[in-house]
Design a protein around this motif. Structure first.
Motif, short mmCIF file in Angstrom:
data_model
loop_
_atom_site.label_atom_id
_atom_site.label_comp_id
_atom_site.label_asym_id
_atom_site.label_seq_id
_atom_site.Cartn_x
_atom_site.Cartn_y
_atom_site.Cartn_z
N GLU A 104 36.18 -34.61 44.05
CA GLU A 104 37.53 -35.06 43.70
C GLU A 104 38.58 -34.43 44.61
OE1 GLU A 104 38.70 -34.85 39.61
OE2 GLU A 104 36.71 -35.38 38.90
N ILE A 105 38.28 -33.26 45.19
CA ILE A 105 39.24 -32.57 46.05
C ILE A 105 39.38 -33.34 47.36
CG2 ILE A 105 39.80 -30.45 47.28
CD1 ILE A 105 38.18 -28.94 45.12
N LYS A 106 40.61 -33.81 47.64
CA LYS A 106 40.88 -34.61 48.84
C LYS A 106 41.79 -33.91 49.84
CE LYS A 106 38.58 -38.08 47.12
NZ LYS A 106 37.21 -38.27 47.56
N GLU A 107 42.61 -32.97 49.33
CA GLU A 107 43.54 -32.28 50.23
C GLU A 107 43.58 -30.79 49.95
OE1 GLU A 107 48.25 -32.25 51.65
OE2 GLU A 107 47.61 -33.63 50.07
N ILE A 108 43.61 -30.03 51.03
CA ILE A 108 43.76 -28.58 50.97
C ILE A 108 45.12 -28.24 51.57
CG2 ILE A 108 42.91 -26.36 51.84
CD1 ILE A 108 41.01 -27.54 49.82
N ILE A 109 45.96 -27.54 50.80
CA ILE A 109 47.24 -27.07 51.33
C ILE A 109 47.11 -25.57 51.60
CG2 ILE A 109 49.71 -26.80 50.90
CD1 ILE A 109 49.49 -29.11 48.89
N LEU A 110 47.23 -25.18 52.84
CA LEU A 110 47.15 -23.77 53.21
C LEU A 110 48.54 -23.16 53.01
CD1 LEU A 110 44.94 -24.26 56.36
CD2 LEU A 110 44.21 -23.31 54.17
N ALA A 111 48.79 -22.63 51.82
CA ALA A 111 50.09 -22.06 51.46
C ALA A 111 50.08 -20.55 51.67
CB ALA A 111 50.43 -22.42 50.01
N LEU A 112 49.90 -20.16 52.93
CA LEU A 112 49.80 -18.75 53.29
C LEU A 112 51.05 -18.32 54.07
CD1 LEU A 112 46.07 -18.78 54.40
CD2 LEU A 112 46.99 -17.98 52.21
N SER A 113 51.35 -17.03 54.04
CA SER A 113 52.53 -16.52 54.73
C SER A 113 52.44 -16.80 56.23
CB SER A 113 52.67 -15.01 54.49
OG SER A 113 52.83 -14.75 53.12
N PRO A 114 53.57 -17.13 56.86
CA PRO A 114 53.57 -17.44 58.29
C PRO A 114 53.55 -16.18 59.16
CG PRO A 114 55.77 -17.70 57.42
CD PRO A 114 54.88 -17.35 56.25
N THR A 115 52.50 -15.41 59.01
CA THR A 115 52.32 -14.19 59.81
C THR A 115 51.06 -14.37 60.65
OG1 THR A 115 50.96 -13.17 58.08
CG2 THR A 115 53.33 -12.75 57.98
N MET A 116 50.82 -13.43 61.56
CA MET A 116 49.62 -13.49 62.38
C MET A 116 48.37 -13.49 61.50
SD MET A 116 48.63 -13.57 65.58
CE MET A 116 49.87 -12.79 66.61
N GLU A 117 48.35 -12.63 60.47
CA GLU A 117 47.20 -12.56 59.57
C GLU A 117 47.06 -13.84 58.75
OE1 GLU A 117 49.56 -10.25 59.77
OE2 GLU A 117 48.56 -8.41 60.44
N GLY A 118 48.20 -14.38 58.28
CA GLY A 118 48.17 -15.62 57.51
C GLY A 118 47.66 -16.78 58.34
N ASP A 119 48.12 -16.86 59.60
CA ASP A 119 47.66 -17.93 60.49
C ASP A 119 46.18 -17.78 60.83
OD1 ASP A 119 50.17 -19.03 60.49
OD2 ASP A 119 50.77 -18.25 62.44
N THR A 120 45.73 -16.53 61.01
CA THR A 120 44.31 -16.28 61.29
C THR A 120 43.45 -16.74 60.10
OG1 THR A 120 44.84 -14.38 62.68
CG2 THR A 120 42.60 -14.49 61.83
N THR A 121 43.90 -16.40 58.90
CA THR A 121 43.18 -16.79 57.68
C THR A 121 43.15 -18.31 57.54
OG1 THR A 121 43.95 -14.73 56.64
CG2 THR A 121 43.01 -16.41 55.19
N TYR A 139 45.01 -24.52 42.25
CA TYR A 139 45.09 -23.42 43.21
C TYR A 139 43.72 -22.80 43.47
CZ TYR A 139 50.09 -23.43 42.07
OH TYR A 139 51.39 -23.77 41.87
N HIS A 140 43.67 -22.05 44.58
CA HIS A 140 42.54 -21.15 44.83
C HIS A 140 43.14 -19.88 45.43
CE1 HIS A 140 38.24 -20.32 45.27
NE2 HIS A 140 38.64 -19.57 46.28
N ILE A 141 42.92 -18.76 44.74
CA ILE A 141 43.50 -17.49 45.17
C ILE A 141 42.49 -16.71 45.99
CG2 ILE A 141 44.46 -15.30 44.36
CD1 ILE A 141 45.49 -16.83 41.91
N LEU A 142 42.89 -16.36 47.22
CA LEU A 142 41.98 -15.66 48.13
C LEU A 142 41.83 -14.18 47.79
CD1 LEU A 142 43.18 -17.17 51.53
CD2 LEU A 142 41.17 -17.82 50.19
N GLY A 143 42.85 -13.59 47.21
CA GLY A 143 42.80 -12.16 46.92
C GLY A 143 43.19 -11.32 48.12
N GLY A 144 43.91 -11.92 49.07
CA GLY A 144 44.35 -11.23 50.28
C GLY A 144 44.27 -12.16 51.47
N ILE A 145 44.49 -11.60 52.66
CA ILE A 145 44.35 -12.36 53.89
C ILE A 145 43.57 -11.52 54.90
CG2 ILE A 145 46.33 -13.90 53.71
CD1 ILE A 145 48.00 -11.90 55.22
N ILE A 146 42.98 -12.18 55.87
CA ILE A 146 42.19 -11.49 56.89
C ILE A 146 43.10 -10.56 57.67
CG2 ILE A 146 40.80 -11.78 58.97
CD1 ILE A 146 39.94 -14.53 57.81
#
Length: 200
Positions: A137-154, A105-112
């Motif tokens: 080694e990192i090959k894939e990033i999964i953007l597991a953010l809430s489906p809100t306007m702010e989440g999509d912007t982030t 994981y990577h925790i953003l600590g919030g969203i834009i």
């Protein structure tokens, strides 16, 4: 509300400051502690003090940790090639409870959120970019953010920041919940479910 003593009132007012606890629940908890063995209160107090004073954050993913590196980042059983980007620790716990994800994981600590005055520099985005840059080694990033306007912007901002790296960038699926009825589903969710349909 009338209290039997000033000490009970002070305890109730402090407990009621916790999220999801009203004054009645706070009074019930305070009276329970008052009736319990003194050791129960001491153990609770010690646990809360240790929580505040000794809890640290992982230097790699920013998850809550007991040391410099959390259990997930330090585990050899986790898949180093997949990185799920989440808003906070609660999201990590939710994903872990599914038992379906074995990456890190990577925790953003919030969203834009411009309305709340939260910009990209207030989040752990630069450490994410550095982590990807320094770890081939990192090959894939999964953007597991809430489906809100702010989440999509982030998510959009992060995908642009990582566009120069040879990565597969995906998002968690969005659609109709299991057991849900189509007639009660909002149009946006239903529309996205149709566009993002999968083979049967």
């Amino acid at each position: 509300m009338n209290y039997p003593s000033r000490l009970v009132e002070e305890a109730v007012l402090e407990i009621a400051k916790l999220p999801g606890i009203g004054k009645k629940s706070a009074l019930r908890l305070a009276l329970h502690l008052l009736k319990s063995d003194l050791g129960v209160t001491h153990r609770l107090t010690d646990a809360l003090l240790n929580l505040r004073e000794k809890t640290t954050f992982c230097t790699i993913c920013h998850n809550i940790s007991d040391g410099d590196i959390c259990q997930i980042c330090g585990s050899f059983k986790r898949d180093d090639s997949i990185l799920a980007i989440v808003q906070d620790t609660r999201d990590v716990l939710a994903i872990e409870n599914t038992g379906q994800y074995t990456g890190k994981y990577h925790i953003l600590g919030g969203i834009i959120s411009p309305i709340q005055g939260i910009g990209p520099n207030d989040l752990n985005i630069e450490s994410l970019v550095e982590r990807v840059r320094n770890n081939p080694e990192i090959k894939e990033i999964i953007l597991a953010l809430s489906p809100t306007m702010e989440g999509d912007t982030t998510a959009f901002y992060i995908s642009k920041k990582l566009s120069e790296y040879n990565l597969k960038v995906s998002t968690i699926a969005r659609g109709i919940p299991i057991g849900g009825d189509l007639e009660y589903t909002d149009e946006i969710t239903l529309g996205r479910s149709i566009v993002s349909r999968v083979n049967f």
